[in-house]
Design a protein around this motif. Structure first.
Motif, mmCIF file in Angstrom:
data_model
loop_
_atom_site.group_PDB
_atom_site.id
_atom_site.type_symbol
_atom_site.label_atom_id
_atom_site.label_comp_id
_atom_site.label_asym_id
_atom_site.label_seq_id
_atom_site.Cartn_x
_atom_site.Cartn_y
_atom_site.Cartn_z
ATOM 1 N N THR A 57 0.821 -1.184 0.078
ATOM 2 C CA THR A 57 0.017 -0.088 -0.107
ATOM 3 C C THR A 57 0.665 1.300 0.014
ATOM 4 O O THR A 57 1.769 1.459 0.664
ATOM 5 C CB THR A 57 -0.619 0.183 1.031
ATOM 6 N N THR A 58 0.530 2.135 -1.041
ATOM 7 C CA THR A 58 1.401 3.561 -1.087
ATOM 8 C C THR A 58 0.301 4.535 -0.895
ATOM 9 O O THR A 58 -0.847 4.339 -1.640
ATOM 10 C CB THR A 58 2.124 3.712 -2.086
ATOM 11 N N VAL A 59 0.507 5.482 0.235
ATOM 12 C CA VAL A 59 -0.576 6.557 0.236
ATOM 13 C C VAL A 59 0.220 7.791 0.656
ATOM 14 O O VAL A 59 1.387 8.022 0.715
ATOM 15 C CB VAL A 59 -1.644 6.325 1.628
ATOM 16 N N GLU A 60 -0.367 8.700 0.513
ATOM 17 C CA GLU A 60 0.260 10.135 0.854
ATOM 18 C C GLU A 60 -0.396 10.901 2.215
ATOM 19 O O GLU A 60 -1.588 10.436 2.539
ATOM 20 C CB GLU A 60 -0.262 11.158 -0.127
ATOM 21 N N LEU A 61 0.608 11.191 2.866
ATOM 22 C CA LEU A 61 0.441 11.844 4.316
ATOM 23 C C LEU A 61 -0.810 12.792 4.359
ATOM 24 O O LEU A 61 -0.443 13.756 3.460
ATOM 25 C CB LEU A 61 1.765 12.229 5.084
ATOM 26 N N GLY A 62 -1.677 12.527 5.002
ATOM 27 C CA GLY A 62 -2.833 13.791 5.132
ATOM 28 C C GLY A 62 -3.865 13.599 4.243
ATOM 29 O O GLY A 62 -4.723 14.419 4.283
ATOM 30 N N LYS A 63 -3.961 12.853 3.216
ATOM 31 C CA LYS A 63 -4.753 12.690 2.370
ATOM 32 C C LYS A 63 -5.735 11.575 2.428
ATOM 33 O O LYS A 63 -4.882 10.355 2.716
ATOM 34 C CB LYS A 63 -4.083 12.660 0.731
ATOM 35 N N GLU A 64 -6.967 11.693 2.364
ATOM 36 C CA GLU A 64 -7.740 10.521 2.496
ATOM 37 C C GLU A 64 -7.506 9.367 1.298
ATOM 38 O O GLU A 64 -7.534 9.722 0.159
ATOM 39 C CB GLU A 64 -9.359 11.158 2.431
ATOM 40 N N PHE A 65 -7.764 8.103 1.750
ATOM 41 C CA PHE A 65 -7.727 7.227 0.735
ATOM 42 C C PHE A 65 -8.321 6.029 1.375
ATOM 43 O O PHE A 65 -9.131 5.911 2.392
ATOM 44 C CB PHE A 65 -6.330 6.479 0.434
ATOM 45 N N GLU A 66 -8.835 5.128 0.284
ATOM 46 C CA GLU A 66 -9.686 3.796 0.451
ATOM 47 C C GLU A 66 -8.732 2.766 0.632
ATOM 48 O O GLU A 66 -8.025 2.733 -0.167
ATOM 49 C CB GLU A 66 -10.841 3.948 -0.703
ATOM 50 N N ASP A 67 -9.196 1.834 1.681
ATOM 51 C CA ASP A 67 -8.555 0.878 1.852
ATOM 52 C C ASP A 67 -9.629 -0.286 2.083
ATOM 53 O O ASP A 67 -10.484 -0.198 2.762
ATOM 54 C CB ASP A 67 -7.628 0.672 3.267
ATOM 55 N N LYS A 68 -9.382 -1.437 1.230
ATOM 56 C CA LYS A 68 -10.441 -2.575 1.339
ATOM 57 C C LYS A 68 -9.898 -3.278 2.768
ATOM 58 O O LYS A 68 -8.752 -3.535 3.099
ATOM 59 C CB LYS A 68 -10.304 -3.511 0.137
ATOM 60 N N THR A 69 -11.348 -3.702 3.178
ATOM 61 C CA THR A 69 -11.195 -4.331 4.499
ATOM 62 C C THR A 69 -11.060 -5.725 4.143
ATOM 63 O O THR A 69 -11.459 -6.276 3.121
ATOM 64 C CB THR A 69 -12.389 -4.183 5.373
ATOM 65 N N PRO A 70 -10.800 -6.636 5.267
ATOM 66 C CA PRO A 70 -10.604 -8.080 5.028
ATOM 67 C C PRO A 70 -11.800 -8.901 4.419
ATOM 68 O O PRO A 70 -11.917 -9.875 3.749
ATOM 69 C CB PRO A 70 -10.007 -8.725 6.358
ATOM 70 N N MET A 71 -12.863 -8.254 4.839
ATOM 71 C CA MET A 71 -14.098 -9.027 4.326
ATOM 72 C C MET A 71 -14.623 -8.310 3.021
ATOM 73 O O MET A 71 -15.895 -8.295 2.603
ATOM 74 C CB MET A 71 -15.164 -8.920 5.652
ATOM 75 N N GLY A 72 -14.016 -7.411 2.192
ATOM 76 C CA GLY A 72 -14.404 -6.644 0.985
ATOM 77 C C GLY A 72 -14.956 -5.501 1.230
ATOM 78 O O GLY A 72 -15.362 -4.862 0.260
ATOM 79 N N GLY A 73 -15.207 -4.899 2.164
ATOM 80 C CA GLY A 73 -15.798 -3.403 2.381
ATOM 81 C C GLY A 73 -14.551 -2.773 2.335
ATOM 82 O O GLY A 73 -13.791 -2.840 1.664
ATOM 83 N N VAL A 74 -14.921 -1.329 2.516
ATOM 84 C CA VAL A 74 -13.991 -0.211 2.130
ATOM 85 C C VAL A 74 -13.928 0.782 3.200
ATOM 86 O O VAL A 74 -15.179 1.144 3.695
ATOM 87 C CB VAL A 74 -14.396 0.609 0.814
ATOM 88 N N ALA A 75 -12.914 0.828 3.706
ATOM 89 C CA ALA A 75 -12.664 1.890 4.886
ATOM 90 C C ALA A 75 -12.079 3.216 4.379
ATOM 91 O O ALA A 75 -11.227 3.230 3.362
ATOM 92 C CB ALA A 75 -11.772 1.292 5.992
ATOM 93 N N LYS A 76 -12.484 4.453 4.944
ATOM 94 C CA LYS A 76 -11.992 5.682 4.336
ATOM 95 C C LYS A 76 -10.878 6.025 5.515
ATOM 96 O O LYS A 76 -10.973 5.960 6.701
ATOM 97 C CB LYS A 76 -12.990 6.901 4.786
ATOM 98 N N CYS A 77 -9.620 6.119 4.902
ATOM 99 C CA CYS A 77 -8.392 6.334 5.814
ATOM 100 C C CYS A 77 -7.519 7.417 5.801
ATOM 101 O O CYS A 77 -7.789 8.205 4.565
ATOM 102 C CB CYS A 77 -7.565 5.199 5.577
ATOM 103 N N VAL A 78 -6.821 7.930 6.670
ATOM 104 C CA VAL A 78 -5.655 9.270 6.633
ATOM 105 C C VAL A 78 -4.724 8.766 7.250
ATOM 106 O O VAL A 78 -4.863 8.171 8.442
ATOM 107 C CB VAL A 78 -6.630 10.448 7.242
ATOM 108 N N ALA A 79 -3.468 8.742 6.869
ATOM 109 C CA ALA A 79 -2.136 8.487 7.374
ATOM 110 C C ALA A 79 -1.705 9.913 7.774
ATOM 111 O O ALA A 79 -1.695 10.941 7.129
ATOM 112 C CB ALA A 79 -1.449 7.905 6.479
ATOM 113 N N THR A 80 -0.987 9.582 9.204
ATOM 114 C CA THR A 80 -0.304 10.992 9.677
ATOM 115 C C THR A 80 0.924 10.395 10.245
ATOM 116 O O THR A 80 1.184 9.205 10.681
ATOM 117 C CB THR A 80 -1.198 11.736 10.737
ATOM 118 N N LEU A 81 2.037 11.365 10.423
ATOM 119 C CA LEU A 81 3.289 10.970 10.893
ATOM 120 C C LEU A 81 3.493 12.135 12.099
ATOM 121 O O LEU A 81 3.713 13.391 11.664
ATOM 122 C CB LEU A 81 4.253 10.914 9.864
ATOM 123 N N GLU A 82 4.019 11.696 13.208
ATOM 124 C CA GLU A 82 4.291 12.306 14.107
ATOM 125 C C GLU A 82 5.596 11.785 14.879
ATOM 126 O O GLU A 82 5.400 10.864 15.434
ATOM 127 C CB GLU A 82 3.043 12.626 14.969
#
Length: 128
Positions: A57-82
């Motif tokens: 998985t490659t994402v951009e910090l601070g930008k929302e992205f979609e990630d498939k769940t193990p059961m096939g659903g979709v989660a809305k996600c955001v990555a942050t680094l502190e």
């Protein structure tokens, strides 16, 4: 460059099976995927984050992205680094959860949480 960058191998797990069950993942799927990926690789460069474990998985910090769940659903996600802690906040079916990747003296501790679940899962990885 962040101290999280690198390749890691699993040392131990805490509450993985209990966590999967608590968040509603069926036993058949749990048996299929096992407890944890044996290896983990994290590469952070600028605002780009790449995590290789069960998937790549490659994402951009601070930008929302979609990630498939193990059961096939979709989660809305955001990555942050502190500092040396990468957090991926996830919202799925209206519930908030997340994965955090935090550097320690031995490597990385990955913590999984999910709203409504009293179980917290931790995976410990050593740097290789």
């Amino acid at each position: 460059m962040t101290g999280l960058n690198g390749k890691y191998e699993i040392i131990k797990d805490e509450n993985v099976m209990e966590y999967y069950k608590a968040v509603g993942i069926p036993d058949a799927f749990i048996d299929k995927v096992g407890t944890s990926p044996p290896s983990l690789e994290i590469t952070i460069s600028g605002n780009s984050v790449n995590i290789k474990d069960i998937k790549d998985t490659t994402v951009e910090l601070g930008k929302e992205f979609e990630d498939k769940t193990p059961m096939g659903g979709v989660a809305k996600c955001v990555a942050t680094l502190e500092g040396n802690k990468l957090t991926i906040t996830r919202i799925h079916d209206g519930k908030k959860g997340g994965h955090s990747y935090e550097q320690n003296d031995e490597g990385i501790v990955v913590t999984l949480t999910f709203e409504g679940s009293p179980v917290i899962c931790k995976r410990y990885y050593k740097r290789v």
